[in-house]
Design a protein around this motif. Structure first.
Motif, PDB file in Angstrom:
ATOM      1  N   GLN A  63       8.872 -14.177  -1.404  1.00 49.42           N
ATOM      2  CA  GLN A  63      10.070 -13.859  -2.172  1.00 49.42           C
ATOM      3  C   GLN A  63       9.731 -13.069  -3.427  1.00 49.42           C
ATOM      4  N   ARG A  64       8.705 -13.502  -4.121  1.00 45.03           N
ATOM      5  CA  ARG A  64       8.288 -12.789  -5.332  1.00 45.03           C
ATOM      6  C   ARG A  64       7.942 -11.330  -5.043  1.00 45.03           C
ATOM      7  N   ASN A  65       7.397 -11.083  -3.871  1.00 46.96           N
ATOM      8  CA  ASN A  65       6.921  -9.744  -3.554  1.00 46.96           C
ATOM      9  C   ASN A  65       7.721  -9.078  -2.431  1.00 46.96           C
ATOM     10  N   ALA A  66       8.944  -9.529  -2.305  1.00 45.71           N
ATOM     11  CA  ALA A  66       9.726  -9.092  -1.133  1.00 45.71           C
ATOM     12  C   ALA A  66       9.787  -7.572  -1.022  1.00 45.71           C
ATOM     13  N   LYS A  67      10.040  -6.905  -2.113  1.00 46.60           N
ATOM     14  CA  LYS A  67      10.197  -5.460  -2.047  1.00 46.60           C
ATOM     15  C   LYS A  67       8.901  -4.776  -1.652  1.00 46.60           C
ATOM     16  N   LEU A  68       7.807  -5.361  -2.130  1.00 48.49           N
ATOM     17  CA  LEU A  68       6.517  -4.785  -1.788  1.00 48.49           C
ATOM     18  C   LEU A  68       6.192  -5.037  -0.318  1.00 48.49           C
ATOM     19  N   MET A  69       6.583  -6.204   0.167  1.00 48.81           N
ATOM     20  CA  MET A  69       6.365  -6.494   1.576  1.00 48.81           C
ATOM     21  C   MET A  69       7.182  -5.536   2.443  1.00 48.81           C
ATOM     22  N   ALA A  70       8.394  -5.266   1.996  1.00 51.01           N
ATOM     23  CA  ALA A  70       9.228  -4.311   2.733  1.00 51.01           C
ATOM     24  C   ALA A  70       8.548  -2.955   2.749  1.00 51.01           C
ATOM     25  N   LEU A  71       7.989  -2.601   1.618  1.00 52.00           N
ATOM     26  CA  LEU A  71       7.295  -1.321   1.506  1.00 52.00           C
ATOM     27  C   LEU A  71       6.113  -1.270   2.463  1.00 52.00           C
ATOM     28  N   LEU A  72       5.333  -2.345   2.464  1.00 49.00           N
ATOM     29  CA  LEU A  72       4.158  -2.377   3.331  1.00 49.00           C
ATOM     30  C   LEU A  72       4.585  -2.296   4.793  1.00 49.00           C
ATOM     31  N   GLU A  73       5.663  -2.982   5.092  1.00 53.67           N
ATOM     32  CA  GLU A  73       6.184  -2.929   6.462  1.00 53.67           C
ATOM     33  C   GLU A  73       6.562  -1.489   6.817  1.00 53.67           C
ATOM     34  N   GLN A  74       7.213  -0.830   5.866  1.00 54.22           N
ATOM     35  CA  GLN A  74       7.629   0.538   6.125  1.00 54.22           C
ATOM     36  C   GLN A  74       6.436   1.454   6.369  1.00 54.22           C
ATOM     37  N   VAL A  75       5.501   1.450   5.458  1.00 47.06           N
ATOM     38  CA  VAL A  75       4.400   2.410   5.587  1.00 47.06           C
ATOM     39  C   VAL A  75       3.445   2.049   6.715  1.00 47.06           C
ATOM     40  N   SER A  76       3.360   0.773   7.027  1.00 51.58           N
ATOM     41  CA  SER A  76       2.436   0.431   8.116  1.00 51.58           C
ATOM     42  C   SER A  76       2.977   0.941   9.447  1.00 51.58           C
ATOM     43  N   ASN A  77       4.248   1.263   9.472  1.00 49.60           N
ATOM     44  CA  ASN A  77       4.809   1.849  10.685  1.00 49.60           C
ATOM     45  C   ASN A  77       4.819   3.372  10.630  1.00 49.60           C
ATOM     46  N   ILE A  78       4.226   3.903   9.597  1.00 53.69           N
ATOM     47  CA  ILE A  78       4.206   5.353   9.439  1.00 53.69           C
ATOM     48  C   ILE A  78       2.775   5.869   9.412  1.00 53.69           C
ATOM     49  N   ASP A  79       1.955   5.163   8.673  1.00 55.61           N
ATOM     50  CA  ASP A  79       0.622   5.661   8.397  1.00 55.61           C
ATOM     51  C   ASP A  79      -0.431   4.682   8.923  1.00 55.61           C
ATOM     52  N   PRO A  80      -1.294   5.158   9.790  1.00 54.95           N
ATOM     53  CA  PRO A  80      -2.297   4.289  10.411  1.00 54.95           C
ATOM     54  C   PRO A  80      -3.188   3.585   9.387  1.00 54.95           C
ATOM     55  N   GLU A  81      -3.450   4.270   8.298  1.00 58.82           N
ATOM     56  CA  GLU A  81      -4.293   3.675   7.277  1.00 58.82           C
ATOM     57  C   GLU A  81      -3.683   2.378   6.754  1.00 58.82           C
ATOM     58  N   PHE A  82      -2.374   2.422   6.555  1.00 60.84           N
ATOM     59  CA  PHE A  82      -1.712   1.235   6.032  1.00 60.84           C
ATOM     60  C   PHE A  82      -1.459   0.210   7.124  1.00 60.84           C
ATOM     61  N   ARG A  83      -1.369   0.676   8.349  1.00 58.34           N
ATOM     62  CA  ARG A  83      -1.291  -0.271   9.445  1.00 58.34           C
ATOM     63  C   ARG A  83      -2.568  -1.118   9.444  1.00 58.34           C
TER      64      ARG A  83
END
Lengths: 224, 224, 224, 224
Positions: free
Chosen positions: C113-133
DNA sequence: CATGAATGAGAGTTCATTCAT
DNA sequence: AATGAATGAACTCTCATTCAT
């Protein structure tokens, strides 16, 4: 006092650049745009023509303007002062009214001639884009009002036909002058029509204006 | 006799269709085009808008017209007769000249009002396409000539200022009237400006015209 | 011991600046980037938004980072420790296993919950960029391993279903928890869905986890 | 009965073409788009890649779709039925519950595998575009509800843990299954991780699901 | 005569990144 | 270390016109 008309109301959408270099670039874009617009008209000018003429990249355009409309506004803005034909002020208002009108009309025609291509441009876009229609009307209104004040003053001095509403009369006579200038310097010039007699036109316009207000003529009226 | 002016010079690029069905289709395309052009202006109208409004396919358009320009020409052609404001002819030329001028101006304004959207359209395209610039000028010239003849006749009868060149004076006064009509029925109407006083405008225009020619007024001049 | 998971593997592409001023600038860029990314997502954030928010120029960005990707990595790196939900460690492993699991899950949810927005961000980029996946998977794996060790320990103590492969079971249960948190704090929160019952969700998750491992419950099992 | 989930809510923005030829073209665009999207992901696919793959011009695209988003919607729509993994229905609900769950999970995994690239795509865009986030949630919700009904039925038959809220439990377990499938068929497949043990994963998932609901196992429990 | 799908050149616009100052 | 102007490739989208049916 006669002469058709313009004034203003502008909007600086992107703040001006800070550095001299930026100022230079912006300025070269505006000059280039003026040249290109005058050459090809608004519709046929592509942004790329402008940036090429300004020797910069397409992207640079968007550093200074958000759209083609906006740079046109800047072009018209830059030319505003000359288009307000400063000749008028030089006329001594205490002179013979007929001479004042003649001088004003001549000043208007000369300013129109200097800016003929820009006036054609403004005519074009004001029939396309409501924003520029507004701009043109605001500029025109300023001159209509100026001429209206002049007419009213002549009426108060007992020199002009008091049956005329000063504002309506000014609208009519200002329209007459500006349309004559448009036809002469834009339509006829472009259309290849043998350029009509400039001096005759000016003389006729002035005589009609003087007659229309029923001003007493300086010369012996019955003599003509 | 006053009133600004137009005439013609058209080009039937495609011969008219023979079958009744063809005639019907062509005709519905022209009406649709008029509606669409009046609604959205020339530039913003897409051919597909026109064919949709005419309930036919995009391809059918090219059975009757070769281009967007051409159907615009057809629209303007079809409306030509009414745009030549037939009111003028009804005025008895042997009546009081002032009354004739007043009636002519009124007829012109009324015709302008009826076709205001089309006049706006013509104004728009004449600033875009040289072909339509020519068309507009031809139409205008016819009226300028007509008014010039009228002025000349008044001069010959000793009623109008003989110092005026009839053609130049006609150009100026015709411009004045047509521009007043344009501003009143097109610019002000669209711009949301509180529609100015129609009767006052007409009266002022007529008085200016009469004054400008130095016609004797029917009423006691000194009384006003 | 339960809870889904992350760990790391970072790449400091540019060495850190030396001067205090440089450190300050870099730091304000990272905070600004976090704010901007959280607000608009990775794709819709422009570098210029970040530099503006950090009150520095576009060029300065490249003093500290080589690309948009790299500052995102820095943002995620900076937030890593809190995203590894430190709550877990506080749980005494010798307590009642059910209580341990309940506490771990709660700690995970709270960190999420504290990091929800960041988790959303990570979810987003991990589906875009292999490095973040890769980054996301490494972080997740750390938790999967941690939970796997915990499961294995419970099995060794004769408390958990020994038929389960500890690693596979951990993958499944960790996925369950992290996906519940994502749906609750990211999807439902953004979608305007009436936020579901937080406590009920947590309780259900814990009960399912406990059941799934066939842990003996502290209360009388048959009673429920 | 287990298995994560989807359902729908679509919007045909452009009406379908009428002629067979049009139908063919539209259909080849959709297939091409599916191929291209699956190959390069949504963001990296350019419209021109799609039209090239469909062997038509860029303009043709806009005869059928208004945007990249819209053709993606069409792709997902077209694949919807298979993505709703029809395997489920084949399971006889009166069989041994454990067998039913095992069969359902297997059917879900197989459907996921068949559409793995599309699921990856949906995952990607649902983290980018709210419209697709909605779509994914709607599809997921349908399955959550289906599984919730199944859980409730088992509770009513005295077979499942009645302390669980059926909807919340379904959310958790459905999330677990779908996330396992995603990790296995999308993340691991792309990441070059040695594809984990498919059968073991399935077996573990099913056992956890069965345990979590406290279903009685068909085999002798103490034996394992 | 009518249809409507297909065309394709070309426009405006964006923005991560570079670089001279 | 900081600035901010300059870059330019790349993209989406439009619509008058053509053409096979």
């Amino acid at each position: 006092m006669p002469a058709a008309s313009e004034s203003d109301g502008e909007l600086p959408d992107r703040e001006l650049p800070i550095t001299p270099r930026g100022l230079r670039t912006r300025s070269s874009l505006v000059s280039a745009a003026r040249r290109v617009f005058e050459e090809s008209g608004y519709l046929d000018s592509r942004l790329i023509d402008i940036t090429r003429a300004a020797r910069c990249s397409a992207g640079t355009f968007y550093t200074y303007f958000t759209s083609k409309e906006e740079i046109l506004a800047a072009v018209l803005e830059q030319a505003r002062d000359d288009m307000l034909h400063p000749g008028t002020e030089r006329v001594d208002p205490h002179e013979n009214p007929v001479a004042v009108i003649a001088a004003s009309n001549r000043a208007y025609f000369e300013a129109y001639q200097r800016n003929a291509k820009l006036m054609a441009l403004l005519e074009q876009v004001s029939n396309i884009d409501p924003e520029f229609r507004r701009l043109r009307r605001e500029r025109a209104d300023a001159f209509v009002r100026r001429n209206a004040r002049s007419i009213e003053s002549l009426q108060n001095r007992g020199l002009a036909d008091t049956a005329l509403d000063p504002l309506l009369a000014s609208r009519a006579l200002s329209s007459m002058i500006s349309r004559l200038a448009f036809n002469h310097f834009v339509v006829d010039a472009a259309g290849g029509r043998s350029a009509a007699d400039y001096e005759g036109l000016l003389e006729t316009a002035t005589r009609l204006w003087v007659n229309a207000l029923r001003l007493p003529r300086g010369d012996d009226e019955s003599a003509r």
